[in-house]
Design an enzyme around this catalytic site. Structure first.
Site, PDB file in Angstrom:
ATOM      1  N   ASP A  13       0.813  -1.215   0.000  1.00 35.09           N
ATOM      2  CA  ASP A  13       0.000   0.000   0.000  1.00 35.09           C
ATOM      3  C   ASP A  13       0.848   1.266   0.000  1.00 35.09           C
ATOM      4  O   ASP A  13       0.703   2.140   0.873  1.00 35.09           O
ATOM      5  CB  ASP A  13      -0.933   0.018   1.217  1.00 35.09           C
ATOM      6  CG  ASP A  13      -1.778  -1.233   1.328  1.00 35.09           C
ATOM      7  OD1 ASP A  13      -2.206  -1.747   0.287  1.00 35.09           O
ATOM      8  OD2 ASP A  13      -2.019  -1.694   2.455  1.00 35.09           O
ATOM      9  N   GLU A  37     -11.522   0.946  -3.138  1.00 33.67           N
ATOM     10  CA  GLU A  37     -10.865   1.469  -1.936  1.00 33.67           C
ATOM     11  C   GLU A  37      -9.581   2.160  -2.351  1.00 33.67           C
ATOM     12  O   GLU A  37      -9.315   2.375  -3.539  1.00 33.67           O
ATOM     13  CB  GLU A  37     -10.569   0.331  -0.948  1.00 33.67           C
ATOM     14  CG  GLU A  37      -9.721  -0.774  -1.531  1.00 33.67           C
ATOM     15  CD  GLU A  37      -9.650  -2.020  -0.654  1.00 33.67           C
ATOM     16  OE1 GLU A  37     -10.408  -2.102   0.333  1.00 33.67           O
ATOM     17  OE2 GLU A  37      -8.834  -2.910  -0.955  1.00 33.67           O
TER      18      GLU A  37
END
Length: 549
Positions: free
Chosen positions: A14, A194
């Site tokens: 991420d 997301e």
């Protein structure tokens, strides 16, 4: 001149990146790990130095950011890092479910920390009330307004896994949301939209998201709008990056969750996560950070309100793939060695690469620079929600040699100490020295089940332990550490590689550990258990199967 992906080997998922002048800074998810939110610095996008952590003090991680007893796969998710008017911002989510979770409890706490220097110190976390979901983004608009970009599950969810991106103004003075909440986009139909990021380019706003979950169907998708509050139109060429169409044999999969950065010369790049296809589509390093070039092209559809072309990002032009070897963004930059790790504990402070599973108890580790040793005090073994007595660093390559020298105190009766690989609280390979009778034993366990044991000579004080991994599996061995002896004696060979594959979210730690014998009762532990063991000469090095560009 080429560089090798991943640019951050090991469990660094991420990624979020920002540029300040000619300097680049990147932050990654850290989940249960402490220190949390690792921050790297680079001047060329391929050579990265770990300069600090956003969560580096125990006081930051107690309440409401609970990293002392956080559950597996909980903790710090998908941060965004931005720079604005002399201050660095990290906005992220802590996912914490109490052991006795009350009904209606919200496990997601979205919060902000700030710093003038990305190396720290960072501020105390400030939780943003009324902000559901995970993976927040912060956007500083040219008119001075600041926006929070979040995710949630819509009330009229059309299918299981459908998500929605929402937007609301953020008051930095009070760290609170204000004004109307705007619902921007539900993606292209993939699961779990997301990881949103908003950018402004060519007088338009671009919303980039991750879709498809963080597995094989992962992808990066983009929408655009003339105004920040929408409406957003989907890129007709979505997804702009994925590996799901490349089959099961491509070297990397699950690529997605990207963040864009523009260079001072106008070029663009994206950092994203991906999983190496070592076996069964997985890797013991879990999700790692990769780099791809980006250009912008018109779609020629003329679908905005002025009937003019919209520019869209094109990732890895010409191939559309995360390549193992790619051209360096800055040709003159020499490549550093990012696949080795060596520590002789000769400095007073522990290297920034050392990490723990959850906030450690006081004095778990102590550096002894004059002796060039790391002392670990015996404590709790690896377990769910436990702050185990260990220290580790991220595994950096699939095939490797990991070794350390273990030094025992004069009495050694009631602890299990050694080295190992830890994926999760219930997913680990440990090689531990213990004493069950007259002589010490060296045991290898997989997820708590004993695979092999070797009886050692009595009076042993110094032992070199080694775990290697190659195409045949994991091999555990030892040598009695003397100046004249380095012969490795095998304990077990060919433990199948797939026994330690990542469970997607996180990758393995190569660790040093010392736990009290779990079979002892509490009174015996307090009276006669040893207090510590020492380690020296820690080394991790890849074997020659790693690709070098």
């Amino acid at each position: 001149m080429s560089f090798t992906n991943p640019i951050l080997p090991g469990a660094y998922p991420d990624p979020s990146i920002c540029r300040v002048g000619d300097d680049f800074y990147m932050v990654n998810s850290s989940f249960e790990m402490f220190p949390g939110l690792p921050i790297h610095h680079s001047r060329d996008l391929v050579n990265w130095e770990l300069v600090g952590h956003g969560l580096h003090r125990k006081e930051q991680c107690i309440d409401p950011i609970c990293l002392t007893d956080v559950q597996s796969d909980g903790g710090i998710h998908a941060p965004t890092m931005r720079y604005h008017k002399g201050l660095f911002y990290i906005i992220t989510t802590n996912v914490y479910v109490p052991q006795d979770c009350p009904e209606g409890f919200n496990p997601c706490k979205n919060f902000i920390i700030t710093a003038k220097d990305p190396a720290g110190p960072w501020s105390e976390p400030q939780v943003i009330d009324g902000a559901p979901g995970i993976d927040p983004d912060i956007f500083f608009d040219g008119d001075g307004r600041v926006w929070y970009v979040g995710t949630h599950t819509p009330e009229d969810q059309a299918y299981p896994g459908q998500g929605e991106i929402w937007l609301q103004e953020l008051d930095l003075a009070t760290v609170s949301l204000k004004g109307e909440r705007h619902f921007l986009w539900r993606g292209t139909g993939g699961d779990w939209v997301e990881g949103p990021h908003i950018y402004k380019y060519n007088d338009r706003y671009y919303l980039m998201t991750a879709e498809g979950g963080t597995g094989f169907n992962h992808a990066v998708t983009v929408a655009s709008s003339a105004t920040i509050t929408g409406p957003y139109v989907s890129n007709p060429k979505n997804p702009v990056l994925t590996s799901r169409h490349l089959g099961l044999d491509y070297w990397v999969n699950s690529t997605g969750h990207g963040d864009l950065v523009q260079l001072s010369d106008g070029r663009w790049f994206m950092v994203c996560l991906g999983i190496r296809n070592d076996i069964e589509g997985r890797s013991n390093m879990g999700r790692e950070t990769h780099l791809v070039p980006v250009t912008w092209e018109a779609d020629h559809y003329g679908i905005d309100e002025n009937k003019s072309d919209i520019l869209w990002p094109v990732c890895a032009p010409g191939t559309g793939r995360v390549e193992k070897c790619a051209e360096r963004p800055f040709a003159s930059a020499p490549l550093n060695d990012k696949n080795h790790f060596v520590d002789d504990f000769s400095t007073p402070e522990l290297s920034k690469e050392w990490t723990y599973r959850r906030v450690p108890r006081a004095a778990t580790c102590e550096v002894l620079p004059e002796q060039k040793r790391l002392r670990i005090r015996s404590g709790k073994p690896v377990g769910e929600r436990v702050s185990a007595s260990l220290a580790g660093f991220r595994q950096k390559q699939s095939h490797f040699r990991f070794q350390a020298t273990l030094h025992l105190p004069e009495t050694f009766e009631n602890s299990e100490s050694g080295i190992g690989l830890i994926q999760k609280d219930d997913h680990h390979l440990l090689m531990s020295l213990m004493k069950k009778g007259a002589n010490p034993e060296l045991a290898v366990t997989l997820n708590g089940e004993q695979l092999a044991v070797s009886e050692l000579p009595s009076g042993i004080r110094d032992l070199q332990l080694m775990i290697t991994c190659d195409q045949n599996g994991y091999h555990c061995s030892y040598a009695v550490a003397t100046e004249s002896n380095s012969e490795q004696i095998g304990v077990i060979k060919n433990i199948p590689v797939n026994t330690m594959l990542s469970r997607y979210y996180t990758g393995a730690l190569c660790c040093l550990h010392s736990s009290l014998d779990s079979s002892l009762d509490s009174s015996l532990k307090s009276e006669s258990a040893i207090e510590f063991v020492d380690f020296s000469k820690v080394r991790f090095e890849p074997v020659l199967t790693a690709t070098v560009c």
